[in-house]
Motif scaffolding. Structure first.
Motif, PDB file in Angstrom:
ATOM      1  N   VAL A 160       0.782  -1.486   0.062  1.00  0.00           N
ATOM      2  CA  VAL A 160       0.009  -0.038  -0.016  1.00  0.00           C
ATOM      3  C   VAL A 160       0.515   0.536   0.256  1.00  0.00           C
ATOM      4  CG1 VAL A 160      -1.434   1.629   0.768  1.00  0.00           C
ATOM      5  CG2 VAL A 160      -1.669  -0.944   0.737  1.00  0.00           C
TER       6      VAL A 160
ATOM      7  N   ARG B  54       3.817   1.018  -0.898  1.00  0.00           N
ATOM      8  CA  ARG B  54       4.601   2.165  -2.573  1.00  0.00           C
ATOM      9  C   ARG B  54       3.715   2.374  -3.853  1.00  0.00           C
ATOM     10  NH1 ARG B  54       9.531   2.977  -1.829  1.00  0.00           N
ATOM     11  NH2 ARG B  54      10.611   1.032  -0.731  1.00  0.00           N
ATOM     12  N   ALA B  55       1.991   1.488  -3.199  1.00  0.00           N
ATOM     13  CA  ALA B  55       1.256   1.458  -4.922  1.00  0.00           C
ATOM     14  C   ALA B  55       0.506   3.205  -4.426  1.00  0.00           C
ATOM     15  CB  ALA B  55       0.447   0.869  -4.077  1.00  0.00           C
ATOM     16  N   ARG B  56       0.613   3.823  -2.895  1.00  0.00           N
ATOM     17  CA  ARG B  56       0.163   5.256  -2.601  1.00  0.00           C
ATOM     18  C   ARG B  56       1.300   6.117  -2.955  1.00  0.00           C
ATOM     19  NH1 ARG B  56      -4.667   3.989   0.930  1.00  0.00           N
ATOM     20  NH2 ARG B  56      -5.192   2.944   0.392  1.00  0.00           N
ATOM     21  N   ASN B  57       2.550   5.860  -2.514  1.00  0.00           N
ATOM     22  CA  ASN B  57       3.753   6.211  -2.582  1.00  0.00           C
ATOM     23  C   ASN B  57       3.729   7.673  -1.444  1.00  0.00           C
ATOM     24  OD1 ASN B  57       6.635   7.350  -3.090  1.00  0.00           O
ATOM     25  ND2 ASN B  57       5.695   8.841  -4.374  1.00  0.00           N
ATOM     26  N   LEU B  58       3.332   6.574   0.574  1.00  0.00           N
ATOM     27  CA  LEU B  58       2.835   7.198   1.153  1.00  0.00           C
ATOM     28  C   LEU B  58       4.659   7.316   1.941  1.00  0.00           C
ATOM     29  CD1 LEU B  58       0.369   4.527   2.749  1.00  0.00           C
ATOM     30  CD2 LEU B  58       0.278   7.008   1.730  1.00  0.00           C
TER      31      LEU B  58
END
Length: 171
Positions: free
Chosen positions: A23, A25-29
């Motif tokens: 998550v 990585r996918a949202r670049n948090l």
């Protein structure tokens, strides 16, 4: 493979929660990561190539070992864990060199920087490292100047000033 739970950080460097790595990585948090430069007693730096299966910057050269800080993990403990996993460096003190922030379209994080001096053998983690060798600081600076595109951009950003100070003989 287990989806690690990563600590999330705000712009002030405070922990704000956690999320699975996928998550994050996918949202670049925004998160935190350890970044450890390994030097030998002669002052050389261990430069290694990341495997082509890495989730960020696959196949590029890296002057730092490291990885995400896990939920509930102290960044210094994460640094000890990462440098042992990736390069087999154990039982030596890590010198803390402060923090630096990095952000691009792939990743956003606070880097907790450390240096280790290591005289033993390097043992690669095969999932993360495909090649490596010791280089002089002079050679590393030359590569930063002439071959920057072949080196992981976040390591260049968070370490360039320090590496250049080593080259200039300031430490």
């Amino acid at each position: 493979m287990v989806d690690e739970v990563v600590a999330l950080y705000d712009e002030a460097g405070e922990v704000t929660g956690s999320a699975p790595r996928s998550v994050m990585r996918a949202r670049n948090l925004r998160h935190a990561a350890s970044s450890i430069v390994v030097r030998d007693p002669l002052g050389r730096v261990y430069l290694h190539r990341r495997t082509t299966t890495k989730d960020v910057f696959p196949g590029l050269l890296d002057l730092a070992a490291g990885g995400v800080v896990l939920a509930g993990e102290d960044p210094a403990a994460g640094a000890v864990r990462e440098v042992e996993e990736e390069l087999g460096v154990t039982g030596v003190p890590l010198e803390a060199l402060g923090v630096a922030d990095y952000a691009d379209e792939h990743t956003r994080y606070r880097a907790f920087r450390f240096v280790a001096t290591w005289a033993g053998p390097i043992r690669w983690q095969p999932e993360e490292v495909s090649w490596g060798d010791w280089v002089t600081v002079e050679e590393l600076v030359r590569r930063l100047d002439d071959e920057a595109g072949s080196i992981v951009p976040d390591s260049v950003a968070v370490w360039s000033e320090i590496v250049r100070s080593w080259h200039a003989g300031r430490s």
